[in-house]
Motif scaffolding. Structure first.
Motif, mmCIF file in Angstrom:
data_model
loop_
_atom_site.group_PDB
_atom_site.id
_atom_site.type_symbol
_atom_site.label_atom_id
_atom_site.label_comp_id
_atom_site.label_asym_id
_atom_site.label_seq_id
_atom_site.Cartn_x
_atom_site.Cartn_y
_atom_site.Cartn_z
ATOM 1 N N ALA A 109 58.274 64.798 23.332
ATOM 2 C CA ALA A 109 58.689 65.809 24.302
ATOM 3 C C ALA A 109 59.504 66.915 23.636
ATOM 4 N N ARG A 110 60.145 66.580 22.538
ATOM 5 C CA ARG A 110 60.963 67.559 21.804
ATOM 6 C C ARG A 110 61.023 67.153 20.341
ATOM 7 N N ARG A 111 61.570 68.012 19.521
ATOM 8 C CA ARG A 111 61.713 67.709 18.094
ATOM 9 C C ARG A 111 62.556 66.456 17.910
ATOM 10 N N ASP A 112 62.058 65.549 17.086
ATOM 11 C CA ASP A 112 62.789 64.304 16.851
ATOM 12 C C ASP A 112 62.320 63.708 15.528
ATOM 13 N N SER A 113 63.009 64.042 14.449
ATOM 14 C CA SER A 113 62.604 63.552 13.127
ATOM 15 C C SER A 113 62.783 62.041 12.992
ATOM 16 N N SER A 114 63.593 61.415 13.840
ATOM 17 C CA SER A 114 63.773 59.959 13.766
ATOM 18 C C SER A 114 62.539 59.206 14.271
ATOM 19 N N ILE B 123 43.683 63.575 16.448
ATOM 20 C CA ILE B 123 45.046 63.373 15.966
ATOM 21 C C ILE B 123 45.415 64.511 15.030
ATOM 22 N N ASP B 124 46.474 65.220 15.383
ATOM 23 C CA ASP B 124 47.001 66.279 14.528
ATOM 24 C C ASP B 124 48.217 65.686 13.823
ATOM 25 N N ALA B 125 48.126 65.556 12.494
ATOM 26 C CA ALA B 125 49.166 64.874 11.724
ATOM 27 C C ALA B 125 49.513 65.660 10.475
ATOM 28 N N PRO B 126 50.703 65.414 9.936
ATOM 29 C CA PRO B 126 51.042 66.011 8.641
ATOM 30 C C PRO B 126 50.085 65.523 7.556
ATOM 31 N N CYS B 127 50.096 66.190 6.426
ATOM 32 C CA CYS B 127 49.206 65.853 5.317
ATOM 33 C C CYS B 127 49.323 64.384 4.932
ATOM 34 N N HIS C 246 53.271 65.563 14.696
ATOM 35 C CA HIS C 246 54.235 66.469 14.067
ATOM 36 C C HIS C 246 55.559 66.359 14.841
ATOM 37 N N PHE C 247 56.327 65.335 14.547
ATOM 38 C CA PHE C 247 57.542 65.050 15.310
ATOM 39 C C PHE C 247 58.626 66.103 15.119
ATOM 40 N N GLU C 248 58.642 66.768 13.962
ATOM 41 C CA GLU C 248 59.652 67.785 13.704
ATOM 42 C C GLU C 248 59.359 69.079 14.463
#
Length: 163
Positions: free
Chosen positions: A69-74, A100-104, A23-25
């Motif tokens: 480490a932080r939010r990074d949508s890229s 692994i925790d991932a978006p849908c 979950h990068f965002e």
């Protein structure tokens, strides 16, 4: 919280457990486990170093996190440079469980780059928000990359379902 809770239970049972947060965002798993991310996914994807140098250890023995480490949508685009699936053999040699925790997976391709063909998958879904048809589509989609769907965990389900 399901993945974090499961990771704690496994580590307390003396199982070496790695949690990967895709979950990068909003990378929240490390925070929920009290882990400070050092390095992280964003540095690993730009390096040629082994993944082991970018894992962040928990104070709970046998538990580590691989996260941004932080939010990074890229990062969603950058991870294609170095798919996690290519690291799977090394991870399984060092860890008893890799969660692994991932978006849908219906709307996001990150998991496709993270799991090799044949990998076991347990899907999670919120009982109150997920329709049965969506769950069927998700299982079918997961089998597309030849993953082995081992089961489904419904969160926030009532103790008793009227029927």
């Amino acid at each position: 919280a399901l993945v974090a809770d499961l990771a704690i239970l496994l580590a307390q049972s003396e199982k070496r457990t790695l949690v990967v947060d895709l979950h990068f965002e909003d990378p929240a798993i490390a925070r929920s486990l009290g882990v400070k991310v050092e390095g992280g996914i964003e540095k690993w994807v730009l390096s040629d170093d082994p993944i082991s140098g970018y894992l962040s250890a928990s104070s709970l023995r046998g538990l580590a996190v691989f996260s941004a480490a932080r939010r990074d949508s890229s990062l969603a685009d950058k991870i294609s440079r170095r798919p996690l699936a290519t690291e799977w053999a090394a991870l399984l040699a060092d860890w008893d469980f890799v969660l692994i925790d991932a978006p849908c997976i219906l709307t996001d391709w990150r998991l496709s780059l993270s799991l090799p063909a044949g990998a076991p998958v347990i899907l999670t879904a919120d009982f109150r928000r997920t329709k049965l048809e969506m769950l069927r589509q998700t299982c079918s989609h997961a089998r597309g990359p030849r993953w082995q769907v081992e089961g489904v965990v419904l969160t926030d389900a009532p103790h008793r379902i009227a029927g």
